[in-house]
Write a protein that holds these residues in place. Structure first.
Motif, PDB file in Angstrom:
ATOM      1  N   MET A  74       0.826  -1.199   0.000  1.00 11.69           N
ATOM      2  CA  MET A  74       0.000   0.000   0.000  1.00 11.69           C
ATOM      3  C   MET A  74       0.863   1.253   0.000  1.00 11.69           C
ATOM      4  O   MET A  74       0.749   2.109  -0.850  1.00 11.69           O
ATOM      5  N   LEU A 142      -3.408   0.078   8.829  1.00 12.61           N
ATOM      6  CA  LEU A 142      -3.929   0.628   7.579  1.00 12.61           C
ATOM      7  C   LEU A 142      -4.793  -0.391   6.853  1.00 12.61           C
ATOM      8  O   LEU A 142      -5.785  -0.043   6.226  1.00 12.61           O
ATOM      9  N   TYR A 145      -8.077  -0.230   8.434  1.00 12.15           N
ATOM     10  CA  TYR A 145      -8.799   0.977   8.034  1.00 12.15           C
ATOM     11  C   TYR A 145      -9.450   0.785   6.668  1.00 12.15           C
ATOM     12  O   TYR A 145     -10.595   1.161   6.432  1.00 12.15           O
ATOM     13  N   PHE A 146      -8.686   0.177   5.803  1.00 13.87           N
ATOM     14  CA  PHE A 146      -9.129  -0.112   4.445  1.00 13.87           C
ATOM     15  C   PHE A 146     -10.457  -0.885   4.451  1.00 13.87           C
ATOM     16  O   PHE A 146     -11.437  -0.501   3.820  1.00 13.87           O
ATOM     17  N   GLU A 149     -13.551   1.037   6.114  1.00 13.82           N
ATOM     18  CA  GLU A 149     -14.267   1.967   5.237  1.00 13.82           C
ATOM     19  C   GLU A 149     -15.136   1.218   4.239  1.00 13.82           C
ATOM     20  O   GLU A 149     -16.255   1.618   3.935  1.00 13.82           O
ATOM     21  N   VAL A 153     -19.312   1.824   3.739  1.00 22.50           N
ATOM     22  CA  VAL A 153     -20.013   2.189   2.510  1.00 22.50           C
ATOM     23  C   VAL A 153     -20.935   1.065   2.063  1.00 22.50           C
ATOM     24  O   VAL A 153     -22.062   1.301   1.653  1.00 22.50           O
ATOM     25  N   LEU A 179     -18.601   7.984   8.816  1.00 21.70           N
ATOM     26  CA  LEU A 179     -17.593   8.575   7.946  1.00 21.70           C
ATOM     27  C   LEU A 179     -16.935   9.774   8.610  1.00 21.70           C
ATOM     28  O   LEU A 179     -15.750  10.018   8.432  1.00 21.70           O
ATOM     29  N   LEU A 183     -13.012   9.486   8.819  1.00 23.46           N
ATOM     30  CA  LEU A 183     -12.221  10.369   7.966  1.00 23.46           C
ATOM     31  C   LEU A 183     -11.603  11.516   8.749  1.00 23.46           C
ATOM     32  O   LEU A 183     -10.553  12.008   8.388  1.00 23.46           O
ATOM     33  N   LEU A 187      -8.250   9.049  10.547  1.00 19.65           N
ATOM     34  CA  LEU A 187      -7.217   9.249   9.536  1.00 19.65           C
ATOM     35  C   LEU A 187      -6.044  10.073  10.066  1.00 19.65           C
ATOM     36  O   LEU A 187      -4.890   9.681   9.870  1.00 19.65           O
ATOM     37  N   PRO A 188      -6.309  11.201  10.763  1.00 20.23           N
ATOM     38  CA  PRO A 188      -5.165  11.932  11.337  1.00 20.23           C
ATOM     39  C   PRO A 188      -4.356  11.073  12.305  1.00 20.23           C
ATOM     40  O   PRO A 188      -3.130  11.142  12.298  1.00 20.23           O
ATOM     41  N   LEU A 190      -3.972   7.834  12.268  1.00 18.51           N
ATOM     42  CA  LEU A 190      -3.177   6.899  11.483  1.00 18.51           C
ATOM     43  C   LEU A 190      -1.972   7.602  10.882  1.00 18.51           C
ATOM     44  O   LEU A 190      -0.841   7.112  10.929  1.00 18.51           O
ATOM     45  N   SER A 191      -2.276   8.780  10.314  1.00 15.32           N
ATOM     46  CA  SER A 191      -1.214   9.521   9.658  1.00 15.32           C
ATOM     47  C   SER A 191      -0.135   9.914  10.665  1.00 15.32           C
ATOM     48  O   SER A 191       1.060   9.854  10.381  1.00 15.32           O
TER      49      SER A 191
END
Lengths: 496, 204, 519
Positions: A74, A142, A145-146, A149, A153, A179, A183, A187-188, A190-191
């Motif tokens: 990834m 990650l 997370y993939f 999400e 959806v 979401l 999001l 996400l922050p 993880l980042s």
């Protein structure tokens, strides 16, 4: 959670378990509305394939082998990696076995109610299950997370299945919460880990990188912990729980599988992963502010149980009960002891089996009588003895009485609390079990021991066989789980 | 007033060319943005571009320099040259010759001028296109005043919305008409437009 | 092939001439010419990429008229200069061009009947201009090519309705201002450095230490503002929504994905390769000011997108917001931000293409792109809607679409520079995009009007006739490009590592901060 002598082998089976339902979707859509039987055969087939593949990995795991599969790279240091360890396999077993039960059940339910767009329903159901297995087998943050999400959806069409105004409201709350948190909060976080753990060279792997978060300052650790706990809003921890009652507009099989098994359990599973495999028990126990998280989990348990008491709509009552039970799982994770975390993973399985029975019963009642409210159930026990009997068993399992599955997990949670030295948590567990009794038992009691308000009602029979059989099986499952608790306990890395 | 070093001196004497181009530039910019009339906007655009051209041309100029064509004394081929000792040896050289830098001082820099040739071409193309657009707008809306144009566009939008909701098939018809007309190619553009103009009126 | 870089231009340039000449006698021939020249050009582009990767310094130069590179400053003559970044963006432009040319057959015939030769001539010139912008090595030629692309763009938009003509006029005025400011900036660069070759300019800036020169500062501002206008950065965005939403289908499909992106590429090129990292980021105030402007830009564009009830207009405002993302990614000034920005240029082109192709198909079948006319399209054209929403999910940033990965790098970049305002605004606009696309899904999927009345009779009844919900996909010539585009969105996402590693090779030449890390 890592046992000393593990061997890691490369094997494609985790990927098969993930991909099989996706391929099944093609068959389901191809068969379509006109060839109902074929379509449902496909669903049943992929569910069975998935369950078989998942179960075939159990002996491997028990003999100390961990299966891995590298799918693709990834990011520079982060692969999309599937790995089958104890936690994941237990969760995957529960999800895939219950999917089979749900498939049979939804055939009865959807046909019984002449629901529309069943092809769409089965197709997205399969995708959701594929994503759930993905989460269970994820080997790093990650990857998880993939799939997380993907699940958000793919369940949206299921939640809005009725396509009316209520569905819109429910769907909006559902996606809004999920979401927004994933999001904007997750996400922050993880980042943050991606950039600053070891200068961007860490894959956030659940096996190799446990405890590396400890290199951050205490404040940062707390912030990350909060971000992760609330970021996985599927876990339904208060105050991010309102989407769950909102999503009850969906058809009952959806509520049953997704909101008692797949979606919410994915949420708590992710939280458990973060606590046990990203932070690790050692780091957590040394973290000062971590006690607050225990407090939040306890508050969730108690408040939601109190709300459940006041709900008359059966599905809503069950929804709030779920929030409370999810609180147990989070609680186990926040306790940050081997026993606690093991207990919370066990509770995922135990509660799933109990709660799906309850939801199945609620749906069966609705199919047979059209009734949605607890107060309408008087005297129903005599007319639908199997359904209400199963409901009783499910209730007792959720309450946590032996010899039912729910007892085992609560036992380990209590042990975990004592290990941590938080005696007050045991009291919270007791009080909440008492509350469980108050909001669950009256349903069965009303049905069995109260006379119906008037006898003029038309004849009520049991729901179709396709509904009754699955709920009986899951009710029996609650017993079985108690008696096979030994292997399960060793699967999550605890000793009896 | 015009002593060395004061700002006025710098603006009006030393850098007068830059001062003028900035003034022109601002005039052009103002016209492009503030004027309501589309043609006035275009006039502003031309002024704007011309200002830039002036700027470029002026940076190529040096005091006392001449046009960048070989001066007789620099010509390596010597056809125009007065024979002298310095270039006798290179008499038979052909092709570009790198000149001694002390000799080249007398030329203006040719490059900015050449660049501006291209820029002028681009400017003309833009202006031509813009004028064609103006013509098109005038034919379509009957005005080249921006505010009137906006008002007309708005009213048409409302009308077309109501029309397209009620009779969606109607929208297709004129297209087929156009197609036929284009195929026969006998009808001139202005006629098609005048033919299509009364339509909305008829629907009123 | 040795001169493949030239073939990139020869194909569309001569193709356009062929369209103009042969189209007079036979209008039908223009479409195949366009498709073939785009395919040829794309092939040449891939060939060039291979060349670029095979040489040591990852640059390939093509010199016009037999000039050499010996002189100092570099480049007395004109040069095409392909580095990894340039050729990547060129490939994006050519790929979009190929897909759109495939798609264009029916829309062009129906929307602008009889004007096919004109249209395809302009189309191919447009692609030539855009590819030229990506590959030219000369600052002044860049201006000319920007104007070539712009002029053909004006033509392509105005070829449609009268409304489009009126919108084009505004575009033309603002575009001319932008390009002219750029030209002015180039003039100042020339005053100070005496060269127009991009590499040469950079060499001189470094060698002579021109970072503090006031002239260069003015040049930087003029060039920067000019480019910002051309890329429709927020306060200068006014031309874009009208122009793109009123343009003919094919035009908006071609222009929307690439034009703004190419201008962002120009900005990155100017900042990194021409002015240089030290000059751009450390000697100017832009790193302090621009991220805040970006915040304003993204918020305003996102809110304006929320107010739209028409797909193409909504998408146009989304483009403005995305431009904000990418500008922000550059000016937060770090390694990850720039990876994000460059990767977002690529991925945004793919997903915008996907969305506009989808919108074109919706317009064709539903006869409207207004939200009110969308109900039941999932049953009517499931493939189109799948393609469209893959693009939509990518804009939101859901894995595994490419939008997720570019957004990931942008967020990471914001974090490394500790630009929290930029991160928060990214989150905000992400949520706005969730609202935008899921609101569309609601309008299509649910039998509920916007004000919340039930339209059907429950049980999935959408309140439409059977004929309105019957399976009725668009023509294959339009559907296949859309599905290809959505496949590209997924493939670029899945193989993002390959693209990112190329970008990393490109960025390794520059000295960019990677963040010290806070504990």
């Amino acid at each position: 959670m890592s046992t000393p002598e593990v061997t890691v082998i490369q094997d494609i089976r985790p990927l098969i378990a993930f991909v099989a339902p996706l391929l099944g979707v093609i068959g389901i859509v191809w068969a379509g509305e006109k060839r109902k039987n074929l379509r449902e055969t496909f669903t049943f087939l992929v569910a069975s394939i998935q369950a078989t593949v998942v179960l075939s990995m159990v002996p491997l795991l028990l003999s100390g082998t961990i299966v891995e599969f590298h799918v693709w790279q990834m990011f520079t240091h982060v692969p999309l990696l599937l790995r089958v360890d104890g936690f994941g396999l237990l969760f995957a077993c529960v999800a895939s076995l219950l999917w089979i039960a749900t498939t049979v059940y939804s055939i009865g339910y959807m046909r019984g109610l002449h629901e529309h767009a069943q092809t769409r329903f089965y197709a997205f159901f399969a995708i959701s299950l594929s994503a759930t297995i993905g989460v269970a087998f994820s080997a790093n943050l990650l990857t998880i997370y993939f799939f997380y999400e993907m699940l958000s959806v793919s369940t949206f069409p299921l939640v809005t299945h009725m396509q009316d105004k209520e569905a819109r409201t429910g769907g909006r709350t559902y996606l809004g919460y999920l979401l927004f948190t994933s999001l904007c909060i997750l996400l922050p976080a993880l980042s943050w880990c991606y950039v600053w753990l070891d200068g961007g060279n860490v894959a956030m792997d659940f096996l190799a990188d446990t405890g590396k978060v400890g290199s951050f300052s205490e404040t940062t650790q707390i912030i990350l912990l909060i971000l992760f706990t609330f970021g996985f809003a599927k876990a339904g921890i208060m105050p991010l729980h309102s989407w769950l009652p909102g999503a009850m507009v969906a058809p009952t099989p959806v509520s049953a599988l997704l909101h008692a098994v797949a979606v919410v359990k994915v949420g708590v599973f992710c939280v458990v992963r973060v606590y046990s495999d990203i932070f690790g028990t050692e780091v957590l126990q040394q973290l000062d502010g971590e006690d607050w998280m225990i407090g939040i989990a306890c508050a969730t348990i108690l408040i939601s149980s109190l709300i459940a008491l006041s709900q008359d709509n059966l599905k809503r009552r069950l929804a709030f009960s779920t929030i409370g039970q999810l609180g147990y799982v989070i609680l186990g994770a926040t306790l940050a002891t081997q026993q606690g975390i093991g207990g919370s993973v066990l509770h995922i399985a135990m509660h799933a089996c109990g709660k799906i029975t309850l939801f199945f019963c609620a749906g069966a009642i609705f199919v047979a009588t059209g009734k949605k409210y607890v107060s309408e159930l008087r005297g129903l026990g005599r007319k639908m003895p199997v359904t209400m009997g199963a409901f009783m068993i499910g209730s007792l399992s959720v309450i946590g009485l032996p010899p039912l599955g729910g007892f085992v997990s609560k036992w380990y949670l209590a042990l975990g609390a004592l290990d941590r030295g938080a005696t007050w948590v045991v009291f919270v567990l007791l009080i909440s079990s008492l509350l469980n009794v108050f909001y669950l038992l009256p349903v069965a009691v009303t049905a069995f021991f109260r006379n119906p308000a008037d006898d003029s009602e038309p004849e009520i029979k049991e729901a179709p066989m396709a509904c009754v059989i699955p709920l009986s099986i899951t009710a029996i499952g609650c017993f079985v789980l108690f008696f096979i608790a030994g292997p399960l306990v060793s699967m999550v890395g605890l000793t009896d | 007033m015009f002593e060395d070093g004061t700002i006025i001196n710098e603006l009006l004497i030393e850098r007068l060319n830059y001062f003028i181009y900035v003034v022109l530039l601002l005039i052009g910019l103002h016209a492009m943005i503030a004027k309501k009339n589309l043609i006035k906007k275009l006039i502003g655009m031309s002024i704007f571009q011309t200002a830039i051209i002036l700027f470029y041309v002026s940076i190529g100029v040096k005091e006392g320099s001449t046009i960048p064509v070989y001066l007789p004394e620099h010509d390596p081929h010597g056809s125009h040259s007065v024979p002298s000792d310095t270039n006798e040896t290179s008499h038979f050289d052909h092709g570009p010759v790198i000149l001694d830098s002390s000799l080249v001082k007398g030329y203006a820099n040719p490059l900015p001028h050449v660049l501006m040739l291209t820029a002028i071409v681009v400017g003309v193309a833009t202006l031509g296109l813009a004028l064609a657009l103006c013509q098109r707008i005038y034919q379509g809306y009957g005005t080249i005043e921006e505010d009137e144009l906006l008002a007309k566009m708005e009213s048409r939008e409302i009308r077309s919305k109501t029309l397209s909701v009620q009779i969606p098939k109607d929208q297709k018809l004129p297209k087929k008409d156009e197609l036929k007309k284009e195929k026969s190619r006998s009808v001139s553009k202005s006629k098609t437009l005048s033919a299509s103009k009364p339509k909305p009126k008829g629907k009123k | 092939m040795e001169n493949s870089i030239a073939w990139i231009f020869i194909f569309p340039l001569f193709g356009s001439v062929a369209c103009a000449i042969l189209g007079i006698s036979n209008r039908k021939i223009c479409y195949p010419i366009a498709v073939l020249s785009m395919a040829g050009s794309l092939w040449a582009g891939i060939e060039t990429l291979r060349q670029v990767l095979s040489v040591n310094d990852h640059t390939v130069s093509y010199l016009f008229g037999g000039w050499t590179l010996d002189a100092y400053p570099r480049g007395v003559g004109i040069e095409f200069h392909a580095d990894i970044l340039g050729i990547l963006i060129t490939l994006v432009v050519l790929g979009v061009g190929l897909l759109v040319s495939l798609y264009s057959k029916l829309p062009v015939e129906e929307e602008t009947p009889g004007k096919e030769p004109l249209f395809y001539t302009l189309f191919l010139l447009q692609v030539t201009g855009l590819a030229g912008i990506c590959l030219t090595g000369d600052a002044f030629n860049l201006y000319v090519l920007i104007e070539v692309a712009a002029l053909t763009g004006y033509g392509l938009i105005a070829i449609g309705s009268n409304r489009a003509a009126a919108a084009t006029f505004n575009y033309l005025i603002l575009g001319t201002i932008g390009a002219s400011l750029y030209l002015l900036g180039v003039g100042y660069i020339y005053i100070k450095t005496g060269t127009l070759n991009m590499v040469g300019i950079h060499d001189i800036i470094v060698a002579e230490g021109l970072a503090d020169s006031a002239t260069m500062q003015v040049a930087f501002v003029l060039v920067g503002v000019g480019i910002l206008i051309k890329m429709a950065f927020f306060p200068f965005h006014a031309w874009l929504p009208n122009a793109y939403s009123n343009a003919p289908t094919t035009t908006s499909c071609l222009l929307a994905p690439v034009v703004t992106k190419v201008m962002i590429y120009v900005m990155i090129r100017m900042v990194l390769s021409v002015f240089g990292v030290e000059f751009s980021f450390e000697s100017t105030l832009w790193t302090d000011v621009l991220p805040w402007l970006v915040v304003v830009a993204i918020v305003c564009a996102a809110v304006m997108a929320l107010a739209q009830r028409e797909i193409k207009r909504m998408l146009s405002y989304l483009i403005v917001a995305e431009v904000g993302y990418m500008v922000g990614g550059v000016w937060i000034y770090n390694y990850y931000g720039l990876i994000g920005s460059i990767f977002h240029v690529i991925s945004d082109a793919c997903m915008t293409l996907c969305l506009f192709l989808g919108a074109g198909l919706i317009l064709r079948k539903a006869k409207t792109t207004h939200f009110d006319g969308l109900r039941g399209l999932f049953t009517k054209m499931p493939l189109t809607m799948t393609g469209f929403f893959i693009g939509g999910f990518s804009i939101i940033g859901l894995p595994p679409t490419c939008g997720f990965f570019s957004k990931w790098y942008l967020i990471t970049g914001g974090m490394v520079s500790q630009r929290w305002e930029y991160m928060i605004v990214l989150m905000f606009s992400t949520m706005v995009m969730v609202v935008l696309f899921f609101r569309m899904i609601e309008r299509i999927h649910l039998a509920v009007s916007e004000s919340g009345e039930n339209l059907g009779h429950g049980h999935g009844d959408l309140g439409l006739t059977d004929q309105q919900t019957r399976f009725d996909e668009g023509p294959l010539s339009m559907l296949i490009p859309l599905l290809l585009a959505s496949a590209v969105v997924l493939v670029v996402g899945i193989y993002n590592q390959e693209v990112v590693s190329l970008i990393e090779v490109f960025l390794s030449d520059f000295n960019l901060p990677r963040g010290e890390g806070i504990k």
